[in-house]
Design a protein around this motif. Structure first.
Motif, PDB file in Angstrom:
ATOM      1  N   ALA A  40      59.582  20.279  87.716  1.00 53.12           N
ATOM      2  CA  ALA A  40      60.821  20.955  87.580  1.00 53.12           C
ATOM      3  C   ALA A  40      60.866  20.254  86.345  1.00 53.12           C
ATOM      4  O   ALA A  40      61.318  21.110  85.259  1.00 53.12           O
ATOM      5  CB  ALA A  40      61.729  19.860  88.050  1.00 53.12           C
ATOM      6  N   LEU A  41      60.827  19.403  84.824  1.00 51.67           N
ATOM      7  CA  LEU A  41      60.413  19.298  83.705  1.00 51.67           C
ATOM      8  C   LEU A  41      60.077  19.815  83.047  1.00 51.67           C
ATOM      9  O   LEU A  41      60.435  19.611  82.252  1.00 51.67           O
ATOM     10  CB  LEU A  41      60.837  17.175  84.065  1.00 51.67           C
ATOM     11  CG  LEU A  41      61.797  16.641  84.347  1.00 51.67           C
ATOM     12  CD1 LEU A  41      61.351  14.965  84.008  1.00 51.67           C
ATOM     13  CD2 LEU A  41      62.859  16.571  83.749  1.00 51.67           C
ATOM     14  N   ASP A  43      58.520  22.616  83.712  1.00 52.63           N
ATOM     15  CA  ASP A  43      58.882  23.808  83.972  1.00 52.63           C
ATOM     16  C   ASP A  43      60.195  23.892  82.133  1.00 52.63           C
ATOM     17  O   ASP A  43      60.166  25.594  82.129  1.00 52.63           O
ATOM     18  CB  ASP A  43      59.225  24.420  85.049  1.00 52.63           C
ATOM     19  CG  ASP A  43      58.246  24.513  86.044  1.00 52.63           C
ATOM     20  OD1 ASP A  43      57.163  25.046  85.695  1.00 52.63           O
ATOM     21  OD2 ASP A  43      58.535  25.138  86.934  1.00 52.63           O
ATOM     22  N   ALA A  44      61.094  22.770  82.982  1.00 53.63           N
ATOM     23  CA  ALA A  44      62.257  23.542  82.157  1.00 53.63           C
ATOM     24  C   ALA A  44      61.960  23.089  80.422  1.00 53.63           C
ATOM     25  O   ALA A  44      62.479  23.662  79.265  1.00 53.63           O
ATOM     26  CB  ALA A  44      62.913  22.417  82.106  1.00 53.63           C
ATOM     27  N   GLU A  45      60.509  22.173  80.281  1.00 51.70           N
ATOM     28  CA  GLU A  45      60.419  21.902  79.120  1.00 51.70           C
ATOM     29  C   GLU A  45      59.778  23.099  78.201  1.00 51.70           C
ATOM     30  O   GLU A  45      60.093  23.702  77.012  1.00 51.70           O
ATOM     31  CB  GLU A  45      59.728  20.856  78.612  1.00 51.70           C
ATOM     32  CG  GLU A  45      58.550  21.291  77.091  1.00 51.70           C
ATOM     33  CD  GLU A  45      57.387  19.982  77.218  1.00 51.70           C
ATOM     34  OE1 GLU A  45      56.578  19.467  76.183  1.00 51.70           O
ATOM     35  OE2 GLU A  45      57.808  18.865  78.503  1.00 51.70           O
ATOM     36  N   MET A  47      60.287  26.362  79.177  1.00 45.87           N
ATOM     37  CA  MET A  47      61.817  27.346  79.392  1.00 45.87           C
ATOM     38  C   MET A  47      62.373  27.326  77.392  1.00 45.87           C
ATOM     39  O   MET A  47      62.267  28.162  77.186  1.00 45.87           O
ATOM     40  CB  MET A  47      62.513  27.085  80.275  1.00 45.87           C
ATOM     41  CG  MET A  47      63.110  28.149  80.154  1.00 45.87           C
ATOM     42  SD  MET A  47      64.711  27.756  81.374  1.00 45.87           S
ATOM     43  CE  MET A  47      65.747  26.641  80.700  1.00 45.87           C
ATOM     44  N   ILE A  48      62.312  26.005  77.300  1.00 48.95           N
ATOM     45  CA  ILE A  48      62.854  25.565  76.507  1.00 48.95           C
ATOM     46  C   ILE A  48      62.368  25.474  75.172  1.00 48.95           C
ATOM     47  O   ILE A  48      62.684  26.520  73.709  1.00 48.95           O
ATOM     48  CB  ILE A  48      63.682  24.446  75.646  1.00 48.95           C
ATOM     49  CG1 ILE A  48      64.630  23.858  76.684  1.00 48.95           C
ATOM     50  CG2 ILE A  48      63.805  23.776  74.508  1.00 48.95           C
ATOM     51  CD1 ILE A  48      64.756  22.389  76.900  1.00 48.95           C
ATOM     52  N   LYS A  51      61.910  29.840  74.533  1.00 46.53           N
ATOM     53  CA  LYS A  51      63.179  30.955  74.783  1.00 46.53           C
ATOM     54  C   LYS A  51      64.253  30.045  72.792  1.00 46.53           C
ATOM     55  O   LYS A  51      64.332  31.549  72.106  1.00 46.53           O
ATOM     56  CB  LYS A  51      64.122  29.880  75.380  1.00 46.53           C
ATOM     57  CG  LYS A  51      65.837  30.753  75.196  1.00 46.53           C
ATOM     58  CD  LYS A  51      66.562  30.283  76.415  1.00 46.53           C
ATOM     59  CE  LYS A  51      68.568  30.062  76.029  1.00 46.53           C
ATOM     60  NZ  LYS A  51      69.081  29.945  77.411  1.00 46.53           N
TER      61      LYS A  51
END
Length: 397
Positions: A40-41, A43-45, A47-48, A51
């Motif tokens: 999950a981390l 994937d968040a990295e 995405m940031i 973005k």
């Protein structure tokens, strides 16, 4: 093998077995969750980065800033209030890790401070724990006396129940307070209190680290410090009853062994005279249980059987004496069989043969014989000779 050695080996085996069991359980409980959180981390990295169109290096800088600024949310960590909180975690060996010294002087002073402070804290908490146990025993005795119970003295089981109840109430009350001030769930607050009072101090959950609490909430800071000190005193009282009892078992066993050794020395058997060992060697002048006197002797003795020997000295010259203090042990000696009851048929020629071979001296088998120069002119009477000078073999008990 001594009891202390057996106990030590058993504790080592049990401890490593407990570690293996704990590792297996934690692996089963946490490994899958850790894997999902890591995915999950990641994937968040990603995405940031997509973005905001930033590079990996810029993201690492942002990550470092976020991590380093976490400790500053509590306010100034190294002012007197925060420094006192840090000193408390060092002295009590909790070691949250929420704030650490960054200067060489601060790191050096932390090591020196811990060398003196940790033993001082352990002794203080241990002394407080003993006082708590003594107070608990007085209270139990007073209550039982008022209730007119037959037994008024507090036992170890009673004290363990009391300190366990106090520990549970301390954790429950502290968890309620931390849940209110920190916004944690009650279970997480109980977990934090337990980790703190057992001095594990993971540092994943630390009080006084939100909303500049060190500067804005002095009453909360005072409560947290009192909770830590009082709770550790209660835990020390529990350890005084549970852990130290097992720690002192080795000392008690050693004292018991020493007492048994001293008692054995007091009733030890003292022997005087010549002792013939199992391999046929002669210990002349043997005296005492520790073999302090082993002097050579010109008169030799030889054993003819397992229970009796013939001595070549006349009458009482080198007679064996067996003494035991404070009581005699004559009943322990084998029964003497008269030589006339032994129907040995010795051959005179065999004695002459042995004499001719040079294997028999003037004290052979304890028989009084004349010089070898006169043996040819004297007729040997073996039955007469065998009746002389029979003595018991000195036995060391």
């Amino acid at each position: 093998m001594k009891k202390q050695n057996v106990r030590t080996i058993s504790l080592i085996v049990c401890t490593f077995t407990y570690l293996l069991v704990g590792a297996a359980v934690f692996d089963a409980l946490e490994s899958e969750t850790e894997k999902r959180r890591w995915e999950a981390l990641q994937d968040a990295e990603d995405m940031i980065i997509r973005k905001y169109n930033i590079s990996q290096e810029d993201f690492k800088v942002m990550e470092t800033v976020v991590l380093k600024s976490e400790s500053h949310k509590a306010g100034q960590q190294w002012k007197f209030t925060g420094a006192f909180y840090y000193a408390t975690t060092v002295l009590t060996t909790i070691g949250y890790g929420h704030s650490t010294p960054s200067t060489v002087g601060g790191k050096l002073f932390t090591m020196c401070y811990a060398i003196v402070g940790i033993p001082l804290g352990l002794v203080m908490f241990q002394s407080i724990g003993e006082r708590v146990n003594r107070l608990s025993s007085y209270v139990i005795k007073a209550v039982r006396s008022s209730l007119r119970c037959k037994r008024t003295v507090a036992s170890e089981v009673d004290l363990i129940c009391v300190v366990t109840t106090l520990s549970s109430l301390t954790i429950a009350g502290g968890a309620a307070a931390f849940s209110k001030f920190e916004g944690w769930s009650y279970f997480d607050s109980v977990y934090y209190c337990f980790i703190t009072l057992t001095t594990i101090g993971f540092g994943d959950m630390v009080a006084l680290q939100r909303d500049n609490a060190l500067n804005r909430k002095p009453e909360y800071v005072m409560f947290a410090l009192i909770f830590i000190l009082f709770g550790l005193a209660i835990v020390a009282a529990s350890l005084n009853l549970l852990v130290l009892r097992f720690v002192t078992m080795n000392t008690e066993d050693e004292r018991r062994d020493e007492a048994q050794a001293m008692q054995a020395l007091q009733v030890a058997v003292k022997l005087e005279g010549d002792v013939i060992t199992s391999n046929g060697s002669i210990l002349s002048g043997y005296e005492g249980h520790d073999g302090q006197s082993l002097n050579g002797s010109t008169n030799s003795s030889m054993c003819s059987c397992h229970c009796m020997c013939l001595n070549g000295n006349r009458h009482k010259k080198n007679q064996y004496k067996l003494r035991r203090s404070p009581t005699h042990i004559r009943h322990l000696l084998p029964e003497v069989v008269p030589m006339q009851d032994l129907n040995y048929d010795y051959d005179t020629q065999s004695l002459h043969t042995l004499a001719d071979r040079g294997t028999m001296d003037s004290s052979y088998m304890g028989v009084d014989m004349v010089d070898m120069a006169d043996t040819a002119s004297i007729e040997l009477r073996p039955h007469t000779l065998l009746k002389r000078n029979v003595s018991l073999l000195s036995i060391r008990i």
